[in-house]
Enzyme design. Structure first.
Site, PDB file in Angstrom:
ATOM      1  N   GLN A   3       0.865  -1.115   0.049  1.00 31.04           N
ATOM      2  CA  GLN A   3       0.408   0.381   0.066  1.00 31.04           C
ATOM      3  C   GLN A   3       0.743   1.045   0.126  1.00 31.04           C
ATOM      4  O   GLN A   3       1.881   1.540   0.221  1.00 31.04           O
ATOM      5  CB  GLN A   3      -0.959   0.351   1.135  1.00 31.04           C
ATOM      6  CG  GLN A   3      -2.112  -0.689   0.719  1.00 31.04           C
ATOM      7  CD  GLN A   3      -3.117  -0.524   2.178  1.00 31.04           C
ATOM      8  OE1 GLN A   3      -3.137   0.245   3.168  1.00 31.04           O
ATOM      9  NE2 GLN A   3      -4.617  -1.118   1.701  1.00 31.04           N
ATOM     10  N   ASP A 153       5.945  -1.509 -16.883  1.00 28.91           N
ATOM     11  CA  ASP A 153       4.846  -1.921 -15.612  1.00 28.91           C
ATOM     12  C   ASP A 153       4.173  -0.336 -16.282  1.00 28.91           C
ATOM     13  O   ASP A 153       3.694   0.129 -15.525  1.00 28.91           O
ATOM     14  CB  ASP A 153       4.978  -1.601 -14.382  1.00 28.91           C
ATOM     15  CG  ASP A 153       3.459  -2.205 -14.109  1.00 28.91           C
ATOM     16  OD1 ASP A 153       2.782  -2.487 -15.132  1.00 28.91           O
ATOM     17  OD2 ASP A 153       3.160  -2.274 -13.022  1.00 28.91           O
TER      18      ASP A 153
END
Length: 233
Positions: A3, A153
């Site tokens: 996170q 990515d």
């Protein structure tokens, strides 16, 4: 895997803190074992599917995903790409704060920009989307073809445009590498697409696949149709 939270250092600088989820490693390792088992069964039971290399694909995924668990490695990737792009004032890579960074957590500069996919916000900010697209493409080609080390990515959540038009890249957990020989092949393939030369493209694809049972004539026709569809778009 992790996170991300906004934070502020004692000196007032705005940063993001990325924290790995507790207990995530054994969960991922168990999932990867299941994937490896499935890939072995697929190759054993369906020989025709072996040409898609399911075991090899899972192995590559295994290596990449376990690498992403090391949040310090992500920062080393970021600094390497930042160094490679240091001569290009159009691109920004967030600085790393190493005193706060380790395998389970990293801290980097906060990027205050517009998501590259938010066309409306880019227009309102007066940013030229055509210029952004050209700049982004040049940055990607620089990483892949000059450096052989690239952000693997680059989805819209990892690319931002700053108010001054610079492009910011974030999240370097997944990177790719290209050998000099492979870079030359990619250049040849791209050149074949631009020059409408399906034979050149086909030659590279055949070299990559390493198989002798490819219908070369049909492949060339398919490549030609592909070029017709996308050339100049």
């Amino acid at each position: 895997i992790a996170q991300v939270h906004r934070a502020r250092l004692p000196d007032g600088r705005e940063v993001v803190v990325k924290v790995r989820r507790p207990g995530i490693r054994p969960v991922i390792e168990a999932d990867l074992r299941l994937l490896q088992y499935a890939a072995r069964k697929i190759e054993a039971k369906f020989p025709d599917l072996r040409r898609f290399h399911p075991i090899g694909i899972v192995q590559q995924f295994h290596t990449s995903l376990l690498g992403e668990l090391d949040l310090a490695a992500e920062c080393r990737h970021a600094e390497r790409i930042a160094a490679n792009l240091s001569g290009d004032a159009r691109v920004v890579v967030p600085a790393v704060y190493w005193p706060y960074t380790n395998e389970r957590m990293n801290v980097q500069d906060f990027v205050d920009g517009i998501a590259v996919a938010d066309a409306v916000a880019l227009e309102i900010a007066g940013l030229n989307r055509g210029r952004i697209a050209r700049c982004g493409a040049q940055i990607v080609l620089k990483m892949m073809l000059d450096d052989g080390f690239f952000h693997a990515d680059p989805h819209p959540g990892n690319v931002f445009v700053l108010r001054d038009g610079r492009i910011a890249l974030i999240d370097f957990g997944m990177v790719g590498r290209l050998s000099p020989a492979r870079r030359a092949e990619v250049v040849s393939l791209l050149f074949g697409l631009v020059e409408r030369d399906p034979e050149r493209v086909t030659e590279v694809l055949l070299d990559w696949t390493g198989r002798a049972d490819v219908e070369e004539g049909q492949l060339a026709i398919d490549v030609d149709a592909f070029i017709d569809r996308y050339h100049g778009v």
